[in-house]
Design an enzyme around this catalytic site. Structure first.
Site: not given
Ligand code: ARG
Length: 378
Positions: A68, A71, A242, A247
């Protein structure tokens, strides 16, 4: 119950309680607490964390999670103590509350809901889904997939188990939540609309982008990881932060085995896709990611970009070092999936040891999240 099985629990409990005491100097004296916990383990094979230990353990599990990048805010994690909840509809209902409370009108709160622990007397509930909100992937007659191809097998398994997709299936149909308990077996629960917050995607300049009809959910709540604190397992402990834009923009919408939108965006941009050296893939990916960041911001939903988040992560690493702790990190997960070398996290090495408390993706749980099998019980 003293025996080789509980020796591991005793050792892990003692190590955790010492960590808790060391980082919470105002806590009660540690000696009597350790004696009481050892006795409880001898009698029952496990022990019950105090609410303070539980909250600290969950926050440190986040702090220790090497994958992560977000953090820096680990201390701010809100912990919902739901350890008395172990039935399927109770778990599902509190998950739906979690989504609403964590969304918080767009100002997303990092949050974890901790359900009944695994004990020698009773196994804990399991949530099958990888996240509380995931989109169905439907096999099409022409061999393509409508929706999220990552959940193609999961979706067909749920259909086999009786889930009825919408009459007019789309690319962003929210899958039901599957909660399995030892008494009830797996049960499916449709998410209520008030718990599903989504952001329709548009581009700050390219008017046609909105016509692609893309959207994504606001809150990523990982729901199939096991939280391990001081020898106690919490297999149902969904948690969220968030989103970082990449991602969604680079991976979920860009990856070839996900929504694979790069070629279409490139074509609409009028780029020369016959020539790799035109860098049409890279240029399209940038616009896709600009659309994600722009849309979340325009809708007032918390999101962060990979440049900002990389800098924050290095602030976190520095703070951890100052506190005399190492910060385990997995380079391949920390470096963003686009423009890696433009971010400072690219240009260094990290500690790689595994620390507990932490979150674990057990192989069976990972398989349930992708394929809907094997069931945890029977
Ligand atoms: N990578 C994942 C997604 O696209 C989420 C993982 C957790 N991500 C976060 N920002 N807490 O759905």
């Amino acid at each position: 119950m003293r025996g080789p099985e509980t020796d591991d629990v005793r050792a892990a409990a003692e190590e955790f309680l010492e960590l808790f005491a060391a980082e919470n100097p105002r806590a009660d004296r540690i000696g009597p607490r350790i004696v009481a916990v050892m006795r409880e383990i001898d009698l029952t094979g496990t022990y019950w964390h105090t609410p303070e230990e539980l909250a600290f353990g969950a926050r440190v599990a986040w702090r220790n999670n090497a994958r992560c990048i977000g953090r820096l805010y680990w201390r701010s994690l809100q912990v919902r103590d739901l350890r008395t909840v172990g039935d399927a509809s109770g778990v599902a209902g509190h998950c739906f509350d979690h989504l609403r409370v964590a969304h918080n009108g767009g100002k997303i709160r990092p949050m974890i809901s901790i359900f009944a622990p695994e004990t020698p007397q009773r196994p804990a509930p399991r949530i099958w889904n990888e996240q509380l909100i995931r989109y169905a992937g439907y096999d099409q007659p022409d061999g393509s997939v409508l929706g999220d191809p990552r959940y193609e097998s999961f979706t067909s398994e749920l259909v086999r188990r009786g889930w009825k997709p919408p009459s007019d299936p789309g690319a962003f149909d929210v899958l039901p939540l599957v909660v399995e308990t030892v008494d009830e077996g797996p049960r499916m629960f449709q998410l209520p609309a008030r718990s599903v917050h989504e952001v329709p995607l548009e581009h700050p300049e390219l008017k046609w982008f909105a016509d692609l009809g893309l959207r994504w959910h606001a809150v990523p709540v990982i729901s199939n990881n096991r939280l391990l604190i001081g020898g106690v397992s919490y297999p149902a402990a969904p948690f969220n932060g968030w989103y970082m834009g990449t991602e969604i923009g680079a991976r979920n919408l860009g990856d070839d085995d996900r929504y694979a939108l790069v070629p279409e965006v490139a074509q609409r941009l009028g780029l020369d896709t016959s020539n790799e050296a035109s860098l049409w893939r890279d240029r399209a990916l940038v616009e896709l990611n600009r659309a994600v960041l722009h849309s979340f911001r325009a809708q007032g939903v918390t999101i962060t970009d990979h440049h900002t988040e990389s800098r924050r992560f290095l602030v976190h690493v520095e703070r951890e070092e100052k506190a005399g702790r190492s910060c385990p990190a997995d380079w391949s997960w920390i470096v963003p999936p686009m423009s890696g070398s433009l971010t400072p996290v690219f240009h260094r090495h990290y500690d790689t040891e595994e620390l507990v408390p932490n979150f674990f993706a057990d192989p069976d749980a990972a398989s349930r999240g992708l394929r809907g099998c094997p069931a945890a019980f029977r």
